[in-house]
Design a protein around this motif. Structure first.
Motif, PDB file in Angstrom:
ATOM      1  N   ASP A   9       0.834  -1.197   0.000  1.00 58.96           N
ATOM      2  CA  ASP A   9       0.000   0.000   0.000  1.00 58.96           C
ATOM      3  C   ASP A   9       0.873   1.254   0.000  1.00 58.96           C
ATOM      4  N   TYR A  10       1.911   1.254   0.825  1.00 58.34           N
ATOM      5  CA  TYR A  10       2.801   2.421   0.858  1.00 58.34           C
ATOM      6  C   TYR A  10       3.471   2.621  -0.508  1.00 58.34           C
ATOM      7  N   ARG A  15       2.429   1.796  -3.463  1.00 59.77           N
ATOM      8  CA  ARG A  15       1.484   2.333  -4.461  1.00 59.77           C
ATOM      9  C   ARG A  15       1.430   3.864  -4.410  1.00 59.77           C
ATOM     10  N   HIS A  16       1.467   4.415  -3.207  1.00 62.83           N
ATOM     11  CA  HIS A  16       1.371   5.867  -3.060  1.00 62.83           C
ATOM     12  C   HIS A  16       2.656   6.582  -3.478  1.00 62.83           C
ATOM     13  N   TYR A  32      -1.916   4.156 -10.175  1.00 61.62           N
ATOM     14  CA  TYR A  32      -1.466   4.156  -8.780  1.00 61.62           C
ATOM     15  C   TYR A  32      -1.783   5.493  -8.118  1.00 61.62           C
ATOM     16  N   TYR A  92      -0.820   8.161  -6.415  1.00 64.85           N
ATOM     17  CA  TYR A  92       0.387   8.877  -5.980  1.00 64.85           C
ATOM     18  C   TYR A  92       0.069   9.922  -4.911  1.00 64.85           C
ATOM     19  N   ASP A  93       0.922   9.974  -3.873  1.00 61.64           N
ATOM     20  CA  ASP A  93       0.809  10.968  -2.810  1.00 61.64           C
ATOM     21  C   ASP A  93       2.207  11.528  -2.569  1.00 61.64           C
ATOM     22  N   TYR A 134       4.158  10.613   0.683  1.00 55.29           N
ATOM     23  CA  TYR A 134       4.746   9.277   0.756  1.00 55.29           C
ATOM     24  C   TYR A 134       6.074   9.254   0.001  1.00 55.29           C
TER      25      TYR A 134
END
Length: 704
Positions: A562-563, A565-566, A573, A575-576, A579
């Motif tokens: 999960d991490y 993917r961000h 995906y 994106y953040d 992260y």
């Protein structure tokens, strides 16, 4: 008219009168000139006296340092010739030219930096060169006083850098300036023992010394990792690295040490000599002169047939027990609690560590490994090697979780930051415990973490993990004190949480694996209380990243993927930036690629920040060959397998954030060939690995 009258009057002087005036003026002029000359000579002599006096004091300081090295306690009271002879068995590499010096030391010229791992011999090389230069200076002293030498170990340097060391700093700088040296050879041993804050003060002192001499020649030693972090931008004429010792070299050194000892002083000498030559010595663990000396000490004074362990904490524990037991016997103590004595030392060292100091009160039972600091009302001593500090700090940390209850001391050890070397000792300390004790420790850490949560989240944790008695007022007060100490430069509250999460991934994978994964997933999903007073989303991502890393060591796929993917900015995906930024920043801090960096203050927002060391480590892991099936992997191979997704994700995000970054042909080859399909892996992991590999290759190849 008046001026004309004066001229006429002067011109009317007779010759005799002029001669009389000259006869009076000339002696006066001569006397005046003589006075000026005498004043000049007096001032010159006074300045010369001050200069020579300052030089003599510097020379005396260096002489005292040489004497202290000669007197320094050693394990077997071996003479100085043996201490120096170890260089006959080592290999030193000139990093700039790849020249290797085996069985000899180079003729050192100019400034240099010596790097290597703990206990490999860096200090001995630096001391040897310092002694050589000081003796050369003694021979030339009567002819010239233009070159000086000065030596700092880390303890002396830290004392100079402290706030109450200002007077000593001013005196030293005044002395160096008054000596008017053409050249100063400045030796600093163990620069890596300075903190980030002290490094900034250290650089200021170097600049002030530089202004006081014509030529400053720095000659430093430190561990490799610290050099990568703090000294990359320093310009040295030469950089040397101590090559890792090989079995043959250490075996020869062992023979030399044992042959220098006398049979009448060491009844077990022959048995130990035979054991070292024919016994099963784990040379992959005993891989440095320091560890060799510790082993020989235990065999000579303890049990010569001691059962060896590759657990570093246990090895040092046995050494300290032997050390203190020897003094117990010599001092004829009928009842003597060895472990209690070591625990007392550990507490003193931990207190010194948290205060940024290197000195502790005298402990007579540790005499062989102490550097005496006499002449003070409350005598202070320093330990002869940094690994002793690391072990004792880890021991104090470990002690706090050997009970079935929590205390304020548990909070204190958790909120202190630890470098990788300290963290490795702490990991080994818990790994040496019984499985039952490790499970108890994990549960205590989960319970301690509960005190950091917001009330509603704490209730959820309490229900899920059946935690009882969350009403300890002492712990609540301690946690509030920790939270109130948060600043923009330091966040001990987040450090405490981070340390617990870090520890959860460092116990042996097979012990309470499911419970630890559930705990990491809980923190990842629900905990938003980071204590940060600004940039809260970023610090939440830092906390989540720590959960993801620890989960990856346990095979906790849900949090880890999960991490990741961000972090990814392609396809579907989510994106953040937080992260991605947290991962890049944390990676650079962890691998020491950016000087003076820490998690509280550093953000990787600039493409010029290096990631060369981190990239090399990740490429090395991706290139590591793994079995086709997860079930066939060793514990070490499983760690590399589970971390593979994070490795390729990190390479991708660094490339994406650095448009001008390229990879070498060798690195492109690794990216093309590394394996992503294994028997027993989930489809989800296989898919994300494939997507990241394709996108990373596309990015790298588009840049030629």
């Amino acid at each position: 008219m008046l001026i004309q009258a004066q001229v006429l009057a002067a011109s009317s002087l007779t010759t005799d009168q002029i001669i009389d005036v000259v006869a009076i003026l000339v002696p006066l002029l001569i006397a005046f000139a003589g006075g000026i000359f005498l004043i000049y000579r007096w001032r010159h002599r006074a300045e010369r006296t001050v200069r020579i006096d300052a030089y003599n004091k510097l020379h005396h300081d260096a002489q005292e340092i040489v004497k202290s090295h000669e007197r320094e306690s050693v394990f077997f009271q071996e003479d100085r010739t043996l201490q120096k002879s170890f260089s006959k068995n080592m290999t030193l590499i000139n990093v700039d030219t790849d020249s290797q010096y085996t069985n000899e030391l180079p003729h050192f010229e100019g400034s240099y930096l010596i790097t290597g791992e703990a206990g490999c011999g860096k200090s001995e090389i630096l001391k040897h060169d310092f002694h050589t230069c000081w003796r050369r200076q003694c021979r030339r002293r009567r002819l010239s006083a233009k070159t000086g030498t000065y030596y700092f170990d880390a303890e002396a340097l830290l004392n100079l850098l402290k706030e109450d060391g200002r007077r000593r700093r001013e005196e030293l700088l005044a002395r160096i300036k008054a000596a008017r040296l053409r050249k100063l050879l400045l030796y600093v041993d163990g620069v890596d023992e300075l903190t980030d804050d002290n490094m900034e003060r250290f650089r200021q002192i170097l600049a002030e010394i530089q202004d006081s001499v014509q030529v400053l020649v720095p000659r430093f030693s430190c561990r490799t990792e610290f050099a990568n972090k703090h000294l990359q931008e320093n310009h040295f004429d030469h950089r040397y690295a101590v090559k890792p010792w090989e079995q043959v070299q250490l075996a020869v050194l062992s023979d030399r040490i044992l042959d220098s000892l006398k049979e009448e002083h060491f009844p077990r000498l022959q048995a130990v000599r035979n054991d070292m030559r024919h016994g099963e010595i784990p040379w992959n663990f005993i891989n440095s002169p320091l560890l060799l000396k510790l082993l020989l000490y235990m065999k000579l004074y303890g049990q010569h047939d001691i059962a060896l362990t590759s657990n570093k904490f246990s090895f040092y524990s046995e050494f300290f027990r032997t050390l203190i037991s020897v003094y117990q016997g010599r001092n004829h103590h009928a009842s003597y609690d060895v472990d209690h004595e070591i625990d007392e030392v550990a507490k003193a060292v931990f207190d010194a560590y948290t205060n940024g100091e290197k000195t502790v009160s005298s402990f007579p039972s540790l005499a062989p490994i102490l550097k005496q600091r006499s002449g003070q009302r409350d005598e202070k001593v320093g330990l002869t090697h940094e690994t002793f500090y690391e072990y004792l700090v880890a021991r104090y940390y470990h002690i706090q979780f050997q009970k079935d209850t929590l205390s304020r001391e548990c909070v204190d050890v958790m909120k202190s930051p630890y470098s990788n070397d300290f963290a490795d000792f702490i990991t080994d300390a818990f790994s040496a415990d019984s499985e039952e004790q490790q499970i108890l420790t994990m549960k205590l850490m989960v319970r301690l973490y509960a005190y950091t949560l917001l009330p509603s989240v704490r209730d959820m944790l309490q229900r899920q993990f059946a935690i009882e008695n969350l009403c300890d007022q002492t712990l609540s007060d301690s946690m509030n004190d920790t939270l109130s100490a948060v600043s923009e430069k330091q966040n001990p509250f987040l450090t405490l949480k981070y340390e617990i999460i870090f520890r959860m991934g460092r116990f042996p994978p097979e012990i309470e694996r499911d419970m630890r994964i559930r705990f990491l997933e809980f923190v990842y999903e629900y905990d938003t209380n980071t204590g940060a007073k600004y940039d809260q989303p970023y610090f939440e991502a830092v906390l989540k990243r720590c959960c993801a890393i620890s989960a990856s060591f346990l095979g906790g796929e849900r949090v880890e993927l999960d991490y990741i993917r961000h972090m990814l900015d392609f396809g579907t995906y989510p994106y953040d930036e937080n992260y991605d930024l947290a991962n890049r920043s944390h990676t650079l801090v962890y691998y020491s690629d950016v000087p003076d960096s820490n998690l509280d203050t550093f953000r990787d927002r600039h493409a010029e920040n290096s990631w060369s060391f981190a990239r090399a480590k990740r490429m090395e892991r991706l290139a590591f060959p793994l079995p086709d099936s997860i079930s066939d992997m060793t514990a070490k191979e499983k760690k590399k397998f589970y971390f593979r997704a994070f490795d390729i994700a990190t390479i991708y995000t660094f490339l994406r954030s650095r448009p001008h970054q390229t990879l070498s042909p060798e690195e492109l080859h690794i990216l093309t060939d590394f394996k992503i399909d294994f028997i027993g892996m989930s489809d989800e992991r296989r898919t994300i690995l494939r997507d990241m590999k394709e996108e990373t290759l596309r990015l790298a190849q588009s840049r030629g």
